[in-house]
Design a protein around this motif. Structure first.
Motif, PDB file in Angstrom:
ATOM      1  N   VAL A  55      52.558  25.254 -24.921  1.00 31.04           N
ATOM      2  CA  VAL A  55      52.666  23.800 -25.074  1.00 31.04           C
ATOM      3  C   VAL A  55      52.373  23.384 -26.513  1.00 31.04           C
ATOM      4  CG1 VAL A  55      51.654  21.586 -24.377  1.00 31.04           C
ATOM      5  CG2 VAL A  55      52.200  23.314 -22.648  1.00 31.04           C
ATOM      6  N   ALA A  56      51.411  24.036 -27.133  1.00 31.58           N
ATOM      7  CA  ALA A  56      51.008  23.684 -28.498  1.00 31.58           C
ATOM      8  C   ALA A  56      51.786  24.441 -29.568  1.00 31.58           C
ATOM      9  CB  ALA A  56      49.507  23.969 -28.671  1.00 31.58           C
ATOM     10  N   LEU A  57      52.810  25.200 -29.172  1.00 29.85           N
ATOM     11  CA  LEU A  57      53.487  26.090 -30.111  1.00 29.85           C
ATOM     12  C   LEU A  57      54.080  25.343 -31.306  1.00 29.85           C
ATOM     13  CD1 LEU A  57      54.455  28.928 -30.829  1.00 29.85           C
ATOM     14  CD2 LEU A  57      56.481  28.502 -29.419  1.00 29.85           C
ATOM     15  N   GLY A  58      54.741  24.218 -31.076  1.00 30.30           N
ATOM     16  CA  GLY A  58      55.367  23.488 -32.173  1.00 30.30           C
ATOM     17  C   GLY A  58      54.368  23.091 -33.244  1.00 30.30           C
ATOM     18  N   ALA A  59      53.247  22.528 -32.815  1.00 32.00           N
ATOM     19  CA  ALA A  59      52.213  22.123 -33.781  1.00 32.00           C
ATOM     20  C   ALA A  59      51.660  23.324 -34.524  1.00 32.00           C
ATOM     21  CB  ALA A  59      51.086  21.378 -33.055  1.00 32.00           C
ATOM     22  N   ARG A  60      51.475  24.433 -33.816  1.00 31.99           N
ATOM     23  CA  ARG A  60      50.935  25.634 -34.462  1.00 31.99           C
ATOM     24  C   ARG A  60      51.915  26.201 -35.488  1.00 31.99           C
ATOM     25  NH1 ARG A  60      48.898  29.348 -29.603  1.00 31.99           N
ATOM     26  NH2 ARG A  60      48.339  30.724 -31.338  1.00 31.99           N
ATOM     27  N   LEU A  61      53.204  26.194 -35.166  1.00 30.66           N
ATOM     28  CA  LEU A  61      54.202  26.701 -36.108  1.00 30.66           C
ATOM     29  C   LEU A  61      54.300  25.819 -37.353  1.00 30.66           C
ATOM     30  CD1 LEU A  61      57.076  27.799 -33.691  1.00 30.66           C
ATOM     31  CD2 LEU A  61      55.543  29.287 -35.005  1.00 30.66           C
ATOM     32  N   ARG A  62      54.126  24.519 -37.167  1.00 28.40           N
ATOM     33  CA  ARG A  62      54.179  23.603 -38.310  1.00 28.40           C
ATOM     34  C   ARG A  62      52.871  23.577 -39.080  1.00 28.40           C
ATOM     35  NH1 ARG A  62      56.930  20.618 -34.315  1.00 28.40           N
ATOM     36  NH2 ARG A  62      55.002  19.532 -33.774  1.00 28.40           N
ATOM     37  N   GLY A  63      51.821  24.148 -38.529  1.00 27.23           N
ATOM     38  CA  GLY A  63      50.524  24.130 -39.183  1.00 27.23           C
ATOM     39  C   GLY A  63      49.869  22.762 -39.148  1.00 27.23           C
ATOM     40  N   THR A  64      50.206  21.955 -38.123  1.00 23.41           N
ATOM     41  CA  THR A  64      49.633  20.615 -38.006  1.00 23.41           C
ATOM     42  C   THR A  64      48.499  20.617 -36.979  1.00 23.41           C
ATOM     43  OG1 THR A  64      51.326  20.016 -36.372  1.00 23.41           O
ATOM     44  CG2 THR A  64      51.771  19.465 -38.667  1.00 23.41           C
ATOM     45  N   ALA A  65      47.539  19.755 -37.212  1.00 22.12           N
ATOM     46  CA  ALA A  65      46.396  19.663 -36.311  1.00 22.12           C
ATOM     47  C   ALA A  65      46.818  19.033 -34.990  1.00 22.12           C
ATOM     48  CB  ALA A  65      45.290  18.833 -36.961  1.00 22.12           C
ATOM     49  N   TYR A  66      46.175  19.449 -33.922  1.00 26.14           N
ATOM     50  CA  TYR A  66      46.417  18.845 -32.612  1.00 26.14           C
ATOM     51  C   TYR A  66      45.118  18.891 -31.822  1.00 26.14           C
ATOM     52  CZ  TYR A  66      46.575  23.602 -30.703  1.00 26.14           C
ATOM     53  OH  TYR A  66      46.258  24.879 -30.326  1.00 26.14           O
ATOM     54  N   ALA A  67      45.039  18.007 -30.846  1.00 25.89           N
ATOM     55  CA  ALA A  67      43.830  17.932 -30.030  1.00 25.89           C
ATOM     56  C   ALA A  67      44.011  18.792 -28.776  1.00 25.89           C
ATOM     57  CB  ALA A  67      43.552  16.484 -29.631  1.00 25.89           C
TER      58      ALA A  67
END
Length: 245
Positions: free
Chosen positions: A101-113
């Motif tokens: 689920v968090a893959l997109g944010a992790r690939l972009r290197g962006t923070a997520y909660a």
């Protein structure tokens, strides 16, 4: 606002003079249409007519020789504001459900909660599957995870390429309902082969047919009586049968 609520509202989309050809065959040429802000539009058509290609054109993934003007109605860029949900779930087998689920944010290197991931998985009924690996999930559960990943992207425009087509009837019905609830307010273009799904989910239903393909006039199913919906389904089936002949 809860953890699953969108921080963005869908914008209108304007497609003008779109053209795509493969191997000398023109799929569509001079194709123009609009999507209303925050609307759910369903696109029907026989296999090979160009429905998925049209989604790729909007997403900026079409062949280099494709052309057309694709503009957001609010004047902003499309880049970074489009989410895609495919027919197959495309889950990475080496990541657990939360990681997918968090893959997109992790690939972009962006923070997520992480709490947002948890809330989305709870919203799609996978709150107890966060650490499960994809190979332990049913087909319906995998598509729920894919829907949560799409929501995690939090984009105002969502393109869906037959995401429920391979599911059994009950699972498909439940995920249709879930998608309608969780994507409310975004602008959605859903490709489907199923007239009943289109009539159930769409604010507008359009048929792509012919070679080069053209779009028929939109059908607006909201507010139709059961008898009118049944008649509309038969009409769409007749139109699809004629184009596939």
């Amino acid at each position: 606002m809860d953890q699953t609520s969108s921080a963005v509202a869908g914008f209108g989309l304007h497609v003008r003079q779109a053209r795509v050809a493969f191997g000398g065959a023109v799929l569509f040429d001079d194709l123009s249409f609009d999507l209303e802000p925050g609307s759910f539009t369903c696109l029907l058509g026989p296999s090979g007519i160009g429905k998925s290609t049209l989604l790729r054109l909007i997403a900026g993934l079409a062949p280099e020789d494709a052309r057309g003007q694709i503009r957001a109605g609010d004047g902003g860029p499309l880049a970074g504001r489009v989410a895609w949900m495919a027919q197959t779930d495309l889950l990475c087998p080496w990541l657990d459900v939360a990681g997918n689920v968090a893959l997109g944010a992790r690939l972009r290197g962006t923070a997520y909660a992480p709490a947002h991931v948890t809330a989305l998985l709870e919203a799609v009924g996978l709150g107890d599957k966060m650490r499960a690996m994809p190979n332990t999930l049913s087909g319906g559960q995998r598509q729920r995870a894919a829907l949560a990943r799409t929501l995690m992207e939090d984009r105002p425009l969502v393109l869906m390429d037959e995401p429920f087509g391979a599911l059994d009837a009950i699972t498909r019905w439940r995920l249709q309902e879930l998608a309608l609830q969780l994507l409310k307010g975004r602008t959605v273009l859903l490709v489907t082969h199923d007239p009943r799904e289109a009539l159930r989910m769409g604010d507008a239903v359009r048929v792509l047919a012919g070679r080069p393909a053209t779009l028929g006039a939109p059908l607006h199913p909201r507010g139709l009586s059961p008898n009118e919906l049944l008649a509309a389904e038969h009409r769409l089936l007749d139109e699809l049968a004629a184009t596939a002949a």
